[in-house]
Structures are given as C-alpha cells and as structure tokens.
Design a protein around this motif. Sequence first.
Motif, PDB file in Angstrom:
ATOM      1  N   SER A 167       0.835  -1.201   0.000  1.00  0.00           N
ATOM      2  CA  SER A 167       0.000   0.000   0.000  1.00  0.00           C
ATOM      3  C   SER A 167       0.868   1.249   0.000  1.00  0.00           C
ATOM      4  O   SER A 167       2.040   1.218   0.381  1.00  0.00           O
ATOM      5  N   GLN A 168       0.269   2.346  -0.446  1.00  0.00           N
ATOM      6  CA  GLN A 168       0.878   3.671  -0.349  1.00  0.00           C
ATOM      7  C   GLN A 168      -0.081   4.497   0.494  1.00  0.00           C
ATOM      8  O   GLN A 168      -1.063   5.038   0.003  1.00  0.00           O
ATOM      9  N   SER A 169       0.187   4.573   1.771  1.00  0.00           N
ATOM     10  CA  SER A 169      -0.775   5.114   2.725  1.00  0.00           C
ATOM     11  C   SER A 169      -0.860   6.631   2.676  1.00  0.00           C
ATOM     12  O   SER A 169       0.149   7.326   2.666  1.00  0.00           O
ATOM     13  N   ILE A 170      -2.090   7.142   2.637  1.00  0.00           N
ATOM     14  CA  ILE A 170      -2.303   8.592   2.720  1.00  0.00           C
ATOM     15  C   ILE A 170      -1.799   9.111   4.057  1.00  0.00           C
ATOM     16  O   ILE A 170      -1.229  10.211   4.151  1.00  0.00           O
ATOM     17  N   LEU A 171      -1.963   8.314   5.103  1.00  0.00           N
ATOM     18  CA  LEU A 171      -1.524   8.732   6.434  1.00  0.00           C
ATOM     19  C   LEU A 171      -0.011   8.873   6.502  1.00  0.00           C
ATOM     20  O   LEU A 171       0.516   9.742   7.198  1.00  0.00           O
ATOM     21  N   LEU A 172       0.699   8.010   5.762  1.00  0.00           N
ATOM     22  CA  LEU A 172       2.152   8.070   5.773  1.00  0.00           C
ATOM     23  C   LEU A 172       2.693   9.179   4.881  1.00  0.00           C
ATOM     24  O   LEU A 172       3.799   9.657   5.081  1.00  0.00           O
ATOM     25  N   GLY A 173       1.918   9.593   3.878  1.00  0.00           N
ATOM     26  CA  GLY A 173       2.395  10.595   2.937  1.00  0.00           C
ATOM     27  C   GLY A 173       2.762   9.964   1.610  1.00  0.00           C
ATOM     28  O   GLY A 173       3.030   8.765   1.528  1.00  0.00           O
ATOM     29  N   LYS A 174       2.792  10.783   0.572  1.00  0.00           N
ATOM     30  CA  LYS A 174       2.951  10.247  -0.786  1.00  0.00           C
ATOM     31  C   LYS A 174       4.315   9.600  -1.024  1.00  0.00           C
ATOM     32  O   LYS A 174       4.459   8.755  -1.907  1.00  0.00           O
ATOM     33  N   ASP A 175       5.349   9.999  -0.271  1.00  0.00           N
ATOM     34  CA  ASP A 175       6.677   9.444  -0.486  1.00  0.00           C
ATOM     35  C   ASP A 175       6.931   8.192   0.349  1.00  0.00           C
ATOM     36  O   ASP A 175       8.013   7.617   0.300  1.00  0.00           O
ATOM     37  N   ASN A 176       5.948   7.775   1.114  1.00  0.00           N
ATOM     38  CA  ASN A 176       6.133   6.676   2.048  1.00  0.00           C
ATOM     39  C   ASN A 176       5.162   5.541   1.727  1.00  0.00           C
ATOM     40  O   ASN A 176       4.125   5.769   1.124  1.00  0.00           O
ATOM     41  N   PHE A 177       5.503   4.316   2.142  1.00  0.00           N
ATOM     42  CA  PHE A 177       4.712   3.180   1.712  1.00  0.00           C
ATOM     43  C   PHE A 177       4.887   2.007   2.666  1.00  0.00           C
ATOM     44  O   PHE A 177       5.738   2.026   3.561  1.00  0.00           O
ATOM     45  N   MET A 178       4.063   0.985   2.457  1.00  0.00           N
ATOM     46  CA  MET A 178       4.097  -0.226   3.261  1.00  0.00           C
ATOM     47  C   MET A 178       4.651  -1.390   2.434  1.00  0.00           C
ATOM     48  O   MET A 178       4.421  -1.470   1.223  1.00  0.00           O
ATOM     49  N   VAL A 179       5.352  -2.278   3.103  1.00  0.00           N
ATOM     50  CA  VAL A 179       5.851  -3.512   2.496  1.00  0.00           C
ATOM     51  C   VAL A 179       5.461  -4.670   3.406  1.00  0.00           C
ATOM     52  O   VAL A 179       5.617  -4.578   4.630  1.00  0.00           O
ATOM     53  N   THR A 180       4.941  -5.746   2.825  1.00  0.00           N
ATOM     54  CA  THR A 180       4.644  -6.948   3.592  1.00  0.00           C
ATOM     55  C   THR A 180       5.698  -8.003   3.297  1.00  0.00           C
ATOM     56  O   THR A 180       5.986  -8.296   2.135  1.00  0.00           O
ATOM     57  N   VAL A 181       6.268  -8.556   4.360  1.00  0.00           N
ATOM     58  CA  VAL A 181       7.300  -9.578   4.250  1.00  0.00           C
ATOM     59  C   VAL A 181       6.699 -10.914   4.687  1.00  0.00           C
ATOM     60  O   VAL A 181       6.058 -11.010   5.734  1.00  0.00           O
ATOM     61  N   GLN A 182       6.892 -11.942   3.880  1.00  0.00           N
ATOM     62  CA  GLN A 182       6.336 -13.259   4.153  1.00  0.00           C
ATOM     63  C   GLN A 182       6.942 -13.874   5.421  1.00  0.00           C
ATOM     64  O   GLN A 182       8.054 -13.509   5.828  1.00  0.00           O
ATOM     65  N   PRO A 183       6.226 -14.827   6.045  1.00  0.00           N
ATOM     66  CA  PRO A 183       6.779 -15.525   7.214  1.00  0.00           C
ATOM     67  C   PRO A 183       8.122 -16.188   6.895  1.00  0.00           C
ATOM     68  O   PRO A 183       8.347 -16.668   5.788  1.00  0.00           O
ATOM     69  N   ASN A 184       9.002 -16.186   7.890  1.00  0.00           N
ATOM     70  CA  ASN A 184      10.308 -16.853   7.827  1.00  0.00           C
ATOM     71  C   ASN A 184      11.280 -16.219   6.837  1.00  0.00           C
ATOM     72  O   ASN A 184      12.309 -16.807   6.517  1.00  0.00           O
ATOM     73  N   VAL A 185      10.968 -15.015   6.370  1.00  0.00           N
ATOM     74  CA  VAL A 185      11.869 -14.285   5.486  1.00  0.00           C
ATOM     75  C   VAL A 185      12.607 -13.232   6.308  1.00  0.00           C
ATOM     76  O   VAL A 185      12.004 -12.546   7.135  1.00  0.00           O
TER      77      VAL A 185
END
Length: 204
Positions: A167-185
């Motif tokens: 996701s690219q969160s509005i709350l975080l701001g346009k230059d900031n984003f989320m990354v999901t990392v899989q289990p055991n990685v």
Amino acid sequence: MAEKLSGTPLSNPNAIINNQYCVPYAIDLAVVRKVLTLDDGNFVILDVTGHMIFKVKEILPTFVHDRKHIIDVTGKTIVTLRRKAMTAHSRWQVFRGESIDTNDLIFNAKTHSIVHFKTNLDVFLANNSEEKECNFKVRGSYLERSCTIFAGAGDENSTAIVAQHTSQSILLGKDNFMVTVQPNVDFAFIVALIVILDDINHKG
C-alpha cells in the motif's frame, strides 16, 4: 497499489543477515522517507505500531563508491551498503556491520540496464560468485510502489514471493509506503533491498 500478497510462504527460516530477523508470521513494514532531523538518518523503517526498527544513514560518498548504513534501534550498524560508481549497471555490495571487506560480503545486487522505468534487480548471495543464476529477483516498478521480491529467478509463474509493496498510505504521505514480508523471510534483508531500490530510482 500492489496486488494482495500471494504465493507459497517459505516453510523454514531464510536468514540472509541474521536469524533474529526471521519471524514465523507475515510482517508489515512502513518505509518513511521524510524525517525531521538529520540524526534520524535518510529515512526510517517502522513497524505497524509506529516504532522504529531501522534507520538508514548515508556515509559521505567518494569518487568510486557511495555507502549507506542500516542501523538498528540500539544504534548498531547491521549492514553497510556500497554502490559501485562508473559502471554500466547499478551494482551494490552489502557487507556485515561497518565492514567493506570481501570476507564480510553478504550479497551483490545489480540491474540489467541503466534505464529504470521498470525495476529488474538481480540479487546474488556471496557464495554465488559465478552469478549464473540469481538467488532473488525484484520485478515491478518501485516508483509506482508495485514491486515484488521473489526467491529464485522470479519467473512470472513463480509462487516463491518473499515480499511485496502492499500500500501507499495517505496517512504516511505520498513518499512513504508499506511492504509486507512473508513468514520466515529475513526482513532486514528485505529492508536492504528497499534501500538499494530507493537509491537506484532516485539517483539513477
């Protein structure tokens, strides 16, 4: 926004930097590039509660190399990232701690082209010196926040997804984003790749 993370999770911890960064569940990381004070580094990595996990600091570059440190919450440098200048491809080397000794090399990463409209980054672990086939691959568009990190060659039909923009969160701001990392990685390894991608796409 990237598609929902899918694929087969790794069944065993896949530590690249350290086992302590492998957890048996998916972890969401917030990458925040706008930081108010220079002491906080170039940008920080937060968990879902807003607590800092890592910060990234750029070391004064030389004519031959650019360097960055990834620092944990205790102030310890866990890895040093060194970019080779004056090469046809963007190429990075990642070392343990503050070392730049070849004995402490963890992995190499390089692009296929000096044109970065689409991200195509190959990652080779230190013991893969011949680099005939990459150990990890990043595909997608970093600027559009739609990158996926694969274990192996990253074929389009691959199910070995280890991390992905989510996701690219509005709350975080346009230059900031989320990354999901899989289990055991190893999520510190994923953060190192994010730092490399950020540099490639902002410096060329």
